[in-house]
Each structure stands twice: as C-alpha cells, then as structure tokens.
Motif scaffolding. Structure first.
Motif, short mmCIF file in Angstrom:
data_model
loop_
_atom_site.label_atom_id
_atom_site.label_comp_id
_atom_site.label_asym_id
_atom_site.label_seq_id
_atom_site.Cartn_x
_atom_site.Cartn_y
_atom_site.Cartn_z
N ASP A 128 31.19 17.16 24.42
CA ASP A 128 29.45 16.55 25.21
C ASP A 128 30.05 15.97 26.71
OD1 ASP A 128 28.17 17.75 23.98
OD2 ASP A 128 27.74 15.49 22.26
N HIS A 158 31.37 17.72 28.99
CA HIS A 158 30.65 18.72 30.47
C HIS A 158 29.33 17.93 31.04
CE1 HIS A 158 31.85 22.36 26.97
NE2 HIS A 158 31.61 22.77 28.16
N GLU A 159 29.30 16.92 30.45
CA GLU A 159 27.84 15.71 31.10
C GLU A 159 28.99 15.34 32.07
OE1 GLU A 159 25.97 14.31 27.77
OE2 GLU A 159 25.40 16.70 26.89
N GLU A 160 30.89 14.38 31.89
CA GLU A 160 30.88 13.44 32.53
C GLU A 160 32.27 13.98 33.52
OE1 GLU A 160 31.47 10.31 34.27
OE2 GLU A 160 29.31 9.90 32.45
N ARG A 185 35.51 14.14 32.70
CA ARG A 185 36.36 15.52 32.52
C ARG A 185 37.61 15.27 33.58
NH1 ARG A 185 32.16 18.01 33.58
NH2 ARG A 185 32.04 17.86 35.76
N GLN A 245 32.92 22.12 36.15
CA GLN A 245 33.28 23.49 35.88
C GLN A 245 33.57 24.47 36.98
OE1 GLN A 245 30.11 23.68 34.12
NE2 GLN A 245 30.21 20.70 34.02
#
Length: 630
Positions: free
Chosen positions: A559, A562-564, A568, A580
């Motif tokens: 999670d 993909h979200e932070e 990443r 991304q």
C-alpha cells in the motif's frame, strides 16, 4: 586487599573530576597497602643507610686496635644485612600487591562503567581510547600508586640520614644536608618539558595504533580495492613519527638521568675534598670520614626513587586523566530504576516520534537517513534515552525500570554487531528465555553454510559448535558475521527485539529466507526491523515510514509503495514522484510476486543503483530482450 582476594566486592565510587584527584582517590583507598609498603621500605632503606655507620665504626675500631668494638661492628653489619634482605623482600611483595590491586580496581571501575553505559560509551568516547585506558593506562596508573610508598620511604630515609650526619659530624653533615636537596630537586625544571614530550609520543603512538587497528579491521576491503600499499605507507609514516617523538622524549629523560648521576658525584667529590682537609687538621677522625663518605655513596640508591616518582607521575597523569574522563560519564537516567524489577510486556511506543510497535507483531521501520535509523533503534532500547521522553513498553517508561530489567525486556542489535573470539558455542552462550533452541535460531538466520565453513576451517573440531571464531569474526565474510549475530539475538528471545539492518550484507535469496525465518520464529513476540529492503518489508505485519524524526505514514509495504511517494523514494531509490510507471515502462518484481525492490524497464531505468547486484541486472536485461523480440 590481597591479590588472591580479587576482584573487589565493590571497587567504590571514584573521584573522576580530574586525573590527579583520581590518583589521590586510588591512594586513599589503598591506605593499608601503602602504609605496609612504607614500613617495609623504611626498614630496607634505613638498613642500607646504616651500613656506612657500621663500616666507619669498624674502621675506627681497627685504628684504635679495639677487638670488642670491631666484633660489635661486625654484628651490627650482619644485623643490617639481614634487615636489608627482609625489608627488600617484603617491600617488593607489598609494592607489587599495590600495583596489581590498583590496576584491578581501575579495570573493575571501567568494566562497571562500560556495563552501565552500554552502547552509549562508544558514542561519547572512541573505542580505541577505551581500549587504551583498560590496557596500557591501567598499568601506568598502577605503577604510580605503588611507587608513591617507595618514594615516601626513600625521602624519609634521606631526611633521617641528613639529620644523623649533622648530629654525628656537624662539619661534614652540614655540607651533605645542604647538597642533598639540590641533588634531589635539580631535575624538577626539566620535568614539564619531559612530560610534554612524553605526551606527544603517546598521542602519536595512539594514532598509529588506531590506524593499524582500522587497517586490520578493513583488510578484506583493502585487498579488494588494492589499497594495501596506500595504508602501508600511511602506517609507515605514522610509525616514523612515533619513533622521532620517542627519541626526543628519551633524550630528555636521559638528560634527567645524567643529572641524577652527575650531581651526586660532584657532592661526593666535595665531601671527600673537605673531609680530607678536616682530617689533616685533626678535626675529624678517619672513621668519621669513612662514615660520611660511605653515607653519601649509599644515598645515591634512595635518591634514584626521586627520578622514578617523577617519571611515574609524568606517565600516569595523562593516563589517569583519560581514565577519569571515561569514569566521569554518566547515564542520563538512574540505572537503579524506580519501578519493580519485573519486565513489562505490551506495545512499544516512542512518544518522541510517534512510532508504535504492537505487541506480538513484526513491525518494519523505514528511514531515509541511516544515521536517524540507528539513533531511533538505540532509543527503542530505552533507559539511555538522550532526546525527548522515554520509550514506553506496556505503559511503563523503560527509564523507570532497573537497568537489567530494561535490557532483558528490549534487545537492540545494531547494524555492526560484534563477535567476540572463541567457539561458536561460546558465542551463543548468552542469557536466553530457553524457548528458542540454538538450532532453531541458526536455522532462522540461515547459518547452515556458515556452520559448514567453520567445520571445514577447523582442524580439531568435529562439531561446528566447537569451531573457533577469530577476533570480531574477521575470518568470516560480512554476511556470515551478520547472520551469526542475528542467530545470537534470536536465541536470546527477548520480549522486544529491535534489529537495525540485519540483512544488509546478504544476497537477496538468503534475505528472503531470513525474512521468513525471523517471522516464523518470532511469532507472538514483538519485533521491530529497521530496513529499506522490500524483501523484509513485504513480510512485515506493519510498515512505518519515519520522516524528519516523526512518523509520516503507516501501512503495508504494497500500500505504501503505491500511495506514499516519500516511502517509494526510499525503497526504490527513485526521486519523489517517479514511482509510477510511465509510458513504455512497467514495474518488474521477482517471479514470486513483489519480493524485492521494483524496477522500471526502459531507457532511464536506474537498475544499477539497486543493491541486489549483478544477478538482478542480468535478469532485467533478459526481460528487456524478450520484450524487444516480441
């Protein structure tokens, strides 16, 4: 205190405000031994100094043709000889006892301080300095402590002889009484420069030793990059500086020794010249002249202790200063604690950062800065918190627990754990709960190949557990040392285990197996892992991102990936916002799901920055070739 009674039940609380105060404290705490050494020293030196009086008395008896007085002189000389032998024997025994017991007291104090401070000690004082204090400095301090009593006995003897000579033969006695203080203290102006030169020598020797130690510790790396010659030249240069400083120091001490030989000789010449003049005039007898002459010659022996005490103090003063500096360090919290000794259990909470590690779960912590991760890992160990409020375990602040209870509750393994020399069995002989076997801990840490390597490298051990491990595990690779240290921590089985980068030196396949092993073995126990490895992060029940000293995000690895963006950026080594996949790019993981750091396949893919190495690079190239063919 006798040598056979060591160690001390309690070495005491030292006066560590300065080096001289520490030396004075040591002397006061060994007052009994000092007085005993002083008494035997007085017996020895007085018996030696009494011999000239006996010789003079015998010479005069021969001149006067008195057989009874000659026999009496012979008996007195025999008695003085026996007293000299007995005094010297027990003086040496008492002096060595003072030396050893003083050194043992200092070593106990240092060991107690190291145990109380733990890892905080090497953060405040260099490890090399701690080693120097506990080895060479301890001996120099012991030397000064034992030399004080012998010097005191020698000084009192010189005073008694001077008084005796003035009473026995005033004309020559006054000359001796005036000349001896000059002889004794003539070298005092040379002591400050001699001490400074000795300090410079020790400083350069310490730097050379530190350079040699660092070179040996990093020898494997040096050979890998071909840097042996460079460091050899540096050490050669450092050793030459030590040699030059030692020569300069030796010149000053040789000058002091020369003065200690020259001035007594000049005093002796003056006494003989003046004594012969008095004898010619009939003012003194031949026996009196022989007595005074012999006394001056014999006094050269106790006077040598003036030089020794000066050398002992000049060498021990900086040593005592370093010891006092280490012993003056204090914990920021009370090691005795204010709570009951029972170790608490429950969630581990750090109010300063907001980090929460739920009880019985595996929590992974990601920090962008490795130094921040190291400091936070040390904070979670509690009881030595240096910043902010204490870490709380099960509602109990760790700094309110006794030190032993806090350390039993939370075990912190830093990123560079130390392996002491000895057998593998000795390495794993640590306080443990008994719930985890050595075999289970070694298996979870993936140490099978380490055991095989130890067995093959040992000539006399059939069991790998009996194989010898060299100092700091230098005969092992970095990954092998890391896995053995992890096995030791797992065997301890604490309520809370904090691991700082436990797999940074192993390959990705071994890392994946270690992640599974740690998760299974620590099931039901609280475990906190500081890491940026996706293999470990993907196995964690909970992942926490710490940014700028505070918790920035909490979730699972997938999670947060993909979200932070900040998470990443740390895990994938990509700039913020580039996590991304763009057109013509896609995320690639290992064949068994997302078990390693994601990579973008494309012209700008930063594959070479990945820590997995050449094997992953080749796999990605193969995938790219398949895409181009398709």
């Amino acid at each position: 205190m006798r040598i056979q009674d060591l160690p001390y039940p309690d070495p005491g609380v030292p006066d560590a405000r300065s080096g001289p105060r520490f030396l004075w404290w040591l002397g006061r705490n060994q007052l009994g031994g000092q007085l005993k050494s002083l008494a035997w020293g007085l017996l020895h030196f007085v018996a030696v100094s009494a011999q000239p009086f006996c010789v003079g008395y015998a010479v005069q008896a021969v001149v006067d043709r008195s057989g009874s007085r000659l026999a009496l002189a012979g008996g007195l000389m025999a008695l003085c000889g026996a007293a000299t032998a007995v005094g010297d024997t027990f003086l040496h025994r008492a002096a060595v006892t003072n030396w050893i017991t003083a050194a043992a007291r200092v070593q106990q104090l240092l060991a107690r301080k190291a145990a109380r401070l733990g890892s905080a000690l090497t953060r405040r004082v260099a490890a090399g300095e701690v080693v120097a204090v506990s080895t060479g400095d301890v001996e120099k301090i012991g030397w000064f402590v034992e030399a004080v009593s012998r010097f005191s006995a020698a000084a009192l003897t010189v005073l008694l002889v001077c008084v005796g000579l003035v009473v026995y033969q005033p004309a020559l006695g006054v000359v001796v009484a005036v000349g001896l203080p000059v002889v004794a203290f003539a070298a005092l102006p040379l002591l400050p420069p001699a001490t400074r030169r000795a300090d410079v020598q020790r400083e350069k020797a310490g730097r050379a030793t530190e350079l040699a130690s660092d070179t040996v510790a990093g020898l494997r790396v040096l050979r890998g990059i071909g840097g042996e010659d460079l460091f050899l030249d540096r050490y050669r240069s450092a050793s030459q500086e030590v040699r030059h400083a030692a020569v300069r120091s030796a010149r000053m001490w040789s000058l002091i020794s020369a003065i200690q030989v020259l001035l007594p000789g000049l005093l002796l010449i003056a006494v003989v010249w003046y004594g012969v003049h008095l004898a010619r005039e009939g003012r003194i007898s031949v026996g009196e002249l022989v007595t005074v002459y012999s006394s001056v010659m014999v006094l050269a022996y106790p006077l040598r202790h003036f030089e020794e005490i000066a050398m002992a103090y000049s060498f021990s003063r900086p040593s005592a200063k370093r010891a006092a500096r280490v012993l003056s360090l204090e914990r920021l919290t009370d090691a005795g604690g204010s709570r009951a000794a029972d170790a608490p259990s429950g969630d581990l909470d750090d109010p300063a950062t907001g980090l929460l590690a739920p009880a019985g779960r595996l929590t992974a912590v990601v920090c962008g800065d490795p130094d921040t991760a190291g400091r936070l890992a040390e904070r979670l160990g509690g009881h030595a918190s240096e910043e902010g409020p204490s870490v709380v375990l099960g509602g109990v602040p760790l700094d309110e627990l006794p030190l032993d209870s806090a350390r039993a509750a939370v075990l912190v393994q830093d990123k560079d754990p130390v392996l002491l020399s000895g057998s593998l069995r000795d390495l794993l002989d640590v306080p443990a709960s008994g719930q985890v076997s050595a075999a289970a801990a070694l298996g979870a840490a993936q140490c099978a190949d380490v055991l095989d390597a130890l067995a093959q490298g040992s000539l006399d051990a059939d069991d790998p557990m009996d194989a010898r491990i060299t100092e700091r595990g230098r005969s092992l690779s970095g990954g092998q040392r890391q896995r053995l240290a992890l096995a030791r921590s797992l065997l301890t089985d604490p309520e809370v285990l904090v691991l700082d980068e436990p797999t940074s030196a192993v390959d990705s396949h071994t890392e994946a197996r270690i992640a599974e092993g740690v998760r299974d073995l620590r099931s039901g126990r609280t475990t906190v892992v500081f890491t940026s490895s996706p293999l470990l992060l993907d196995r964690a029940d909970r992942v926490v991102l710490v940014h700028d000293g505070e918790v920035a995000a909490v979730g699972t690895h997938r999670d947060l990936l993909h979200e932070e963006p900040r998470y990443r950026a740390v895990v994938t080594r990509e700039p913020d916002g580039e996590g991304q996949a763009g057109p013509g790019e896609r995320q690639v993981g290992e064949r068994r799901g997302d078990e390693r750091r994601p990579h973008r396949v494309g012209a700008a893919a930063p594959v070479a920055e990945d820590l997995a190495g050449l094997q992953e690079l080749e796999e990605l190239q193969e995938l790219q070739e398949i895409e181009e063919t398709a």
